[in-house]
Design an enzyme around this catalytic site. Structure first.
Site: not given
Length: 473
Positions: A123, A175, A177, A201, A203-204, A294, A379
């Site tokens: 806070n 890609k 993605k 990988k 993608d996120e 990530h 990256s």
């Protein structure tokens, strides 16, 4: 009013509001080895003295509230309160200060990044007496570090699992993605791994969408891993994103990955949350899975210079919570990262002991007492021409991840992977021979491209690509 209450009021309690600095600003305090130390960048509202602002931060992030309360008398505030023990002006900035705050260890639950952050960056960041507040760094005491498992495996164990030494690891984000079917996605994974990459990988934001459910993706990616391993003789991996809407679903996906026999899974640790991340890290250690992290959402927290939290704090928190890799910027690509500052938190991820160095943004000496290290992942907008700089800047213990820089190759995915692997091997060999990568990098890449048509084609495509914008911090 009872006589007992009257007596209490007359000897101790005085209702009302008093300045925070009377209780929480203690410039003579000598910090303890067990204290958690914080460096805040404080911008007070006009008319608020810096000592009062620093004390307010210490109070509101520990035991304080806006007024005196009866129950203060039922505990020892001197034992539990945070203390602002130092204030220094920020050079070149008007009305901005670094406030140093010490927190007693007993304020925090053992092994809980969630609890630590709820107090220190809770806070207090909405406090009206402050125009802005940024947490620049934390010193985590060794006694608190020892309550955390940390990374599931760490750098050395990962190298032993992969049987890969003496060079950075190579990766690629698949890609586009979003939008690929699971089978086409798996095909791209196979082509990249076959071409020479160590990892591919998710993608996120690839979780389990209608166009590609997680189980289908896991199956096709596992097939791609095993096929590429059989063809190349190297151990391969794909970061299977286990991030989900619930912790139970996340663990279910990690269990399925383990049953498939793949080496690594992935988690979005900020959007998923520290509690979920720590749970997954514990599962990964117990079951032999590496964990790629990530940092999606980090720029919401860390990009503003005057408010929020610096990424070095998020990096330290990740090392406590657990992860074997984490994205850490590039210095040279499309995503932000200034060299000395980036190398500062890269050292905080990898090294066992890091000295205070204000030129690199490190406010406190940090001893990790042998907690396993985390591989930084570079990256974002990088390609073969960046390879010499990346090899020099990040060294061997890193993952260099080329998404568009692999899949954008004019001849396809596998040639893109070949180009990156040849460029990396050339840079590592040149470095080992004593050549200066910073000065001779372009020449090294050109020499290697004479023997690799894949690299020559990549060099031609990306020779003019630059991402040149001023750094934010």
């Amino acid at each position: 009013m009872s006589p007992q209450t009257e007596t209490k009021a007359s000897v101790g309690f005085k209702a009302g509001v008093k300045d925070y600095k009377l209780t929480y600003y203690t410039p003579d305090y000598e910090t303890k080895d067990t204290d958690i130390l914080a460096a805040f960048r404080v911008t007070p509202q006009p008319g608020v003295p810096p000592e009062e602002a620093g004390a307010a931060v210490a109070a509101e992030s520990s035991t304080g509230t806006w007024t005196t309360v009866w129950t203060d008398g039922l505990t020892s505030l001197d034992r539990y309160k945070g203390r602002c023990y130092g204030i220094e002006p920020v050079a070149g900035e008007e009305n901005q200060y670094i406030a140093y705050v010490a927190y007693p260890l007993d304020l925090f639950e053992e092994g809980s990044v969630t609890n630590m952050f709820t107090s220190i960056v809770g806070n207090v960041f909405g406090f009206k007496a402050l125009r802005a507040l940024r947490l620049e760094d934390l010193r985590i005491p060794t006694s608190y570090i020892k309550t955390f498992q940390g990374p599931p495996h760490g750098i050395q164990v990962e190298r032993d699992k992969l049987n890969k030494y003496g060079r950075p690891l190579l990766g690629c984000t698949i890609k586009p993605k979003l939008g690929l079917s699971a089978k086409n996605y798996g095909r791209a994974v196979y082509e990249c791994l076959r071409g020479g990459l160590d990892f591919t990988k998710d993608d996120e934001n690839v979780n389990s969408q209608p166009f590609m459910r997680w189980r289908d993706r896991f199956l096709f990616c596992a097939e791609a891993i095993f096929k590429s391993q059989a063809e190349t003789g190297e151990i391969k991996g794909h970061y299977l994103n286990a991030t989900a809407g619930t912790c139970e679903e996340m663990i279910k996906r990690a269990v399925f990955a383990r049953e498939l026999g793949v080496p690594i899974v992935m988690h979005d640790y900020l959007t998923g949350g520290f509690t979920a991340n720590t749970s997954l890290a514990h599962y990964c250690r117990d079951n032999g899975l590496l964990l790629h992290i990530h940092r999606a959402m980090h720029a919401v927290i860390d990009r503003q210079k005057n408010h929020g939290m610096h990424f070095r704090v998020l990096a330290k928190a990740l090392r406590l919570s657990g992860g074997d890799h984490i994205h850490a910027g590039t210095v040279v690509g499309k995503l932000e990262g200034e060299r000395e500052i980036t190398l500062g938190f890269v050292d905080l991820l990898r090294d066992d002991y890091v000295e205070k160095d204000r030129s690199r943004g490190i406010y406190f000496t940090q001893d990790w007492v042998s907690l396993p290290g985390v591989l930084p992942v570079a990256s974002g907008g990088i390609h073969v021409w960046h390879m010499p700089a990346l090899t020099e800047i990040f060294g061997d213990d890193s993952v260099l991840q080329f998404g568009g820089g692999t899949l954008g190759h004019p001849w396809g995915n596998a040639p893109g992977a070949v180009a990156n692997r040849v460029a990396l091997e050339a840079c590592v060999q040149a470095r080992n021979e004593g050549r200066d990568l910073a000065r001779e990098g372009n020449e090294i890449i050109r020499e290697a491209s004479k023997w690799s048509p894949e690299l020559a084609a990549a060099c031609e495509v990306w020779k003019e690509i630059k991402f040149e914008f001023p750094a934010m911090d």
